[in-house]
Write a protein that holds these residues in place. Sequence first.
Motif, PDB file in Angstrom:
ATOM      1  N   THR A 258       3.203   2.717   1.881  1.00 16.24           N
ATOM      2  CA  THR A 258       1.867   3.024   2.341  1.00 16.24           C
ATOM      3  C   THR A 258       1.316   3.845   1.069  1.00 16.24           C
ATOM      4  O   THR A 258       0.114   3.702   0.698  1.00 16.24           O
ATOM      5  CB  THR A 258       1.946   3.868   3.660  1.00 16.24           C
TER       6      THR A 258
ATOM      7  N   ALA B  16       0.690   1.217  -1.479  1.00 19.41           N
ATOM      8  CA  ALA B  16      -0.294   0.292  -1.380  1.00 19.41           C
ATOM      9  C   ALA B  16      -1.727   0.895  -1.625  1.00 19.41           C
ATOM     10  O   ALA B  16      -2.677   0.298  -2.079  1.00 19.41           O
ATOM     11  CB  ALA B  16      -0.134  -0.088   0.088  1.00 19.41           C
TER      12      ALA B  16
ATOM     13  N   ILE C  44      -4.209  -2.182  -2.189  1.00 19.47           N
ATOM     14  CA  ILE C  44      -3.838  -3.695  -1.493  1.00 19.47           C
ATOM     15  C   ILE C  44      -3.394  -3.238  -0.303  1.00 19.47           C
ATOM     16  O   ILE C  44      -2.964  -1.914   0.051  1.00 19.47           O
ATOM     17  CB  ILE C  44      -2.625  -4.475  -2.309  1.00 19.47           C
ATOM     18  N   SER C  45      -3.292  -4.209   0.610  1.00 21.60           N
ATOM     19  CA  SER C  45      -2.928  -3.882   1.944  1.00 21.60           C
ATOM     20  C   SER C  45      -1.528  -3.780   2.209  1.00 21.60           C
ATOM     21  O   SER C  45      -0.674  -4.191   1.333  1.00 21.60           O
ATOM     22  CB  SER C  45      -3.281  -5.132   3.081  1.00 21.60           C
ATOM     23  N   LYS C  46      -0.983  -3.136   3.020  1.00 19.34           N
ATOM     24  CA  LYS C  46       0.472  -2.838   3.416  1.00 19.34           C
ATOM     25  C   LYS C  46       1.112  -4.359   3.804  1.00 19.34           C
ATOM     26  O   LYS C  46       2.296  -4.268   3.159  1.00 19.34           O
ATOM     27  CB  LYS C  46       0.569  -1.845   4.571  1.00 19.34           C
ATOM     28  N   GLY C  47       0.544  -5.103   4.598  1.00 17.07           N
ATOM     29  CA  GLY C  47       1.086  -6.203   4.579  1.00 17.07           C
ATOM     30  C   GLY C  47       1.384  -7.219   3.349  1.00 17.07           C
ATOM     31  O   GLY C  47       2.470  -7.782   2.973  1.00 17.07           O
ATOM     32  N   THR C  48       0.417  -7.109   2.596  1.00 16.96           N
ATOM     33  CA  THR C  48       0.402  -7.845   0.957  1.00 16.96           C
ATOM     34  C   THR C  48       1.616  -7.129   0.244  1.00 16.96           C
ATOM     35  O   THR C  48       2.401  -7.977  -0.094  1.00 16.96           O
ATOM     36  CB  THR C  48      -0.796  -7.847   0.297  1.00 16.96           C
TER      37      THR C  48
END
Length: 147
Positions: free
Chosen positions: A59, A62, A67-71
Amino acid sequence: MDDDHLPDTLRALEHELTALLRRGRSLSWEVAKEVHPNLEPNAYGLLLWLRRSDAIRLTDLAARLGISKGTLSRQINGLEGLGLVRREPDPDDRRAFQLSLTEEGQRRFDAARSSRLAEFRRIVESWPKRDVEDFGRLLRRFNDAID
């Protein structure tokens, strides 16, 4: 704004930034392949942050990278699969993990980075020291303004 009405300095800035970005992408492909033949070029910057951080939560990384945590998680999964990055439980939060380079990741990254820095050194070796300092300072100022 129509191109004819742009100041020459702004047109020159656009031209030089476009050239820098184009060459940077090309260099990123080369450096990424030095780290690992299957490494995506945008992963070099991620590895650089991990190298600087020693260990960092996903986290936090990111947020730093914007950028997003998912990416980021997908990118980390790929780097783990290549044996370059590892996740370890965060001692302060058992639900979270800390990311760091593996010994192999660090070795490969350092070798590729050494090659990249040697190229930078070659480019600016004839510049006055003050110009190199100013260039770095101005790039940082520009990058900070983008965030």
